[in-house]
Scaffold this active site. Structure first.
Site, mmCIF file in Angstrom:
data_model
loop_
_atom_site.group_PDB
_atom_site.id
_atom_site.type_symbol
_atom_site.label_atom_id
_atom_site.label_comp_id
_atom_site.label_asym_id
_atom_site.label_seq_id
_atom_site.Cartn_x
_atom_site.Cartn_y
_atom_site.Cartn_z
ATOM 1 N N ASP A 3 0.404 -7.654 15.689
ATOM 2 C CA ASP A 3 -0.214 -6.344 15.059
ATOM 3 C C ASP A 3 1.119 -5.324 14.691
ATOM 4 O OD1 ASP A 3 -0.992 -3.419 15.789
ATOM 5 O OD2 ASP A 3 -3.593 -5.396 16.054
ATOM 6 N N GLY A 4 0.425 -4.799 13.464
ATOM 7 C CA GLY A 4 1.437 -3.807 12.310
ATOM 8 C C GLY A 4 2.153 -2.936 13.310
ATOM 9 N N ASP A 47 -0.825 -3.313 3.119
ATOM 10 C CA ASP A 47 -1.215 -5.220 2.431
ATOM 11 C C ASP A 47 -2.252 -5.394 3.201
ATOM 12 O OD1 ASP A 47 -2.468 -6.697 0.315
ATOM 13 O OD2 ASP A 47 -0.346 -7.166 0.187
ATOM 14 N N SER A 48 -3.632 -4.221 3.688
ATOM 15 C CA SER A 48 -4.385 -4.593 4.515
ATOM 16 C C SER A 48 -5.333 -6.024 3.717
ATOM 17 C CB SER A 48 -4.334 -3.849 5.337
ATOM 18 O OG SER A 48 -5.369 -2.890 4.629
ATOM 19 N N ASP A 76 0.113 -12.745 2.263
ATOM 20 C CA ASP A 76 0.377 -13.754 1.036
ATOM 21 C C ASP A 76 1.536 -14.073 0.354
ATOM 22 O OD1 ASP A 76 0.086 -11.391 -0.975
ATOM 23 O OD2 ASP A 76 -2.060 -11.746 0.367
ATOM 24 N N ASP A 100 -9.815 -5.728 4.592
ATOM 25 C CA ASP A 100 -10.685 -4.095 5.037
ATOM 26 C C ASP A 100 -10.783 -3.794 6.379
ATOM 27 O OD1 ASP A 100 -11.780 -5.261 2.400
ATOM 28 O OD2 ASP A 100 -13.742 -6.192 2.729
ATOM 29 N N GLN A 134 -8.296 -15.213 11.890
ATOM 30 C CA GLN A 134 -9.316 -14.614 11.041
ATOM 31 C C GLN A 134 -9.334 -15.806 10.280
ATOM 32 O OE1 GLN A 134 -7.571 -10.791 8.907
ATOM 33 N NE2 GLN A 134 -5.876 -12.662 9.342
HETATM 34 N N1 SPD Z 1 -11.454 -6.203 -0.242
HETATM 35 C C1 SPD Z 1 -10.276 -6.608 -0.686
HETATM 36 C C2 SPD Z 1 -8.980 -5.718 -0.152
HETATM 37 C C3 SPD Z 1 -8.079 -6.495 -0.395
HETATM 38 C C4 SPD Z 1 -6.742 -5.779 -0.129
HETATM 39 N N2 SPD Z 1 -5.920 -6.498 0.497
HETATM 40 C C5 SPD Z 1 -5.358 -8.253 -0.311
HETATM 41 C C6 SPD Z 1 -3.897 -8.731 0.213
HETATM 42 C C7 SPD Z 1 -3.654 -8.780 -0.714
HETATM 43 N N3 SPD Z 1 -2.044 -9.321 -0.480
#
Ligand code: SPD
Length: 268
Positions: free
Chosen positions: A132-133, A149-150, A82, A152, A27
């Site tokens: 990979d989850g 916590d993904s 993060d 999009d 990414q």
């Molecule tokens: N379009 C933003 C989607 C963000 C969702 N995940 C955020 C990750 C922060 N830990």
């Protein structure tokens, strides 16, 4: 300099002072210093968080399932490299937290240049797995709580919105929670989640205002054996303060407006 995230004919502009760091692997990850919102994490052109409002998101994603769980001792976070969700999980009296992140660059860059984990990655209760989850779920043990916590649902996160993923989550935890995109814009993402999450038992959607996400209104899905009778008891036991979450915000997040209630009911 302006950073612009575009979505379905609209967008959000944030003025930035400078780019702090960047990495390109599976990414494209960028960290900026913004004019008004502190540091900002962007993955593949999409805002993931700003220091200004990340606690709105991470506190709802984590404390809603954790405080609704009778006994949350073993927690799995899928994504969340993060460290914001991990930081919030560690405020609870847990024995073990496993964070499964597909992209080690997210963890490395955020640890070095963002710091919202506040030391969570060094906590002895934490295990980091780079995998990979979806694949991890095929061989892992059962957890009390799974939190997704993904990014999009495109690219590496697409499998985290598939029916087989939700089937595995249903088997592997007592309480499940995932971010569920905007119910207002990019509706294909939201509808895909509603449709594919049918294997989860006892599904419910809840909402939060996240100012720097598309249209500022964000949704989450919770499922399994969550029970609101535990909310206040568990909230009292949290170590450290919350900035956004409290039991009243928790309960009110489940009050869906009529247009959304209908959409969710039709999908169930
Ligand atoms: N379009 C933003 C989607 C963000 C969702 N995940 C955020 C990750 C922060 N830990």
């Amino acid at each position: 300099m302006d950073f612009i995230e575009r979505y379905d004919g609209s967008g959000l502009m944030i003025s930035v002072k400078r780019k702090i760091a960047e990495a390109k692997g599976i990414q494209k990850i960028e960290i900026y210093e913004t004019e008004s919102f502190g540091k900002m994490l962007v993955i593949d052109g999409k805002i993931q968080l700003t220091e200004f409002d990340e606690h709105f998101y991470h506190e709802m994603l984590v404390h809603v399932p954790m405080n609704s769980c009778k006994r949350a001792k073993k927690v799995l976070i899928i994504g969340g490299g993060d460290g914001g969700a991990l930081r919030e999980v560690l405020k609870h009296d847990i024995e073990r937290a496993v964070l499964v992140e597909i992209d080690r660059n997210v963890i490395n860059l955020c640890r070095e240049h963002l710091g919202i984990d506040c030391g969570a990655f060094e906590d002895p209760r934490v295990e980091i797995v780079i995998e990979d989850g979806r694949k991890f779920l095929e061989h892992c043990e059962k957890f009390d709580v799974i939190i997704v916590d993904s990014t999009d649902p495109v690219g590496v996160s697409d499998p985290l919105f598939g029916k087989d993923f939700f089937e595995l989550c249903d088997e592997k935890c007592t309480v499940f929670c995932s971010q569920a995109q905007s119910p207002l814009i990019q509706k294909n993402y939201f509808r895909k989640l509603l449709e594919n999450s049918s294997p989860l038992k006892n599904r419910a959607m809840f909402l939060a205002t996240i100012p720097t996400y598309p249209m500022a209104l964000w949704s989450f899905i919770i499922a399994g054996e969550y029970d609101f009778r535990f909310i206040r008891r568990n909230f009292r036991k949290i170590k450290g303060k919350t900035k956004h979450y409290n039991p009243e915000v928790h309960l009110s997040a489940f009050m869906l407006p009529e247009w959304l209630k209908k959409e969710v009911e039709n999908a169930y």
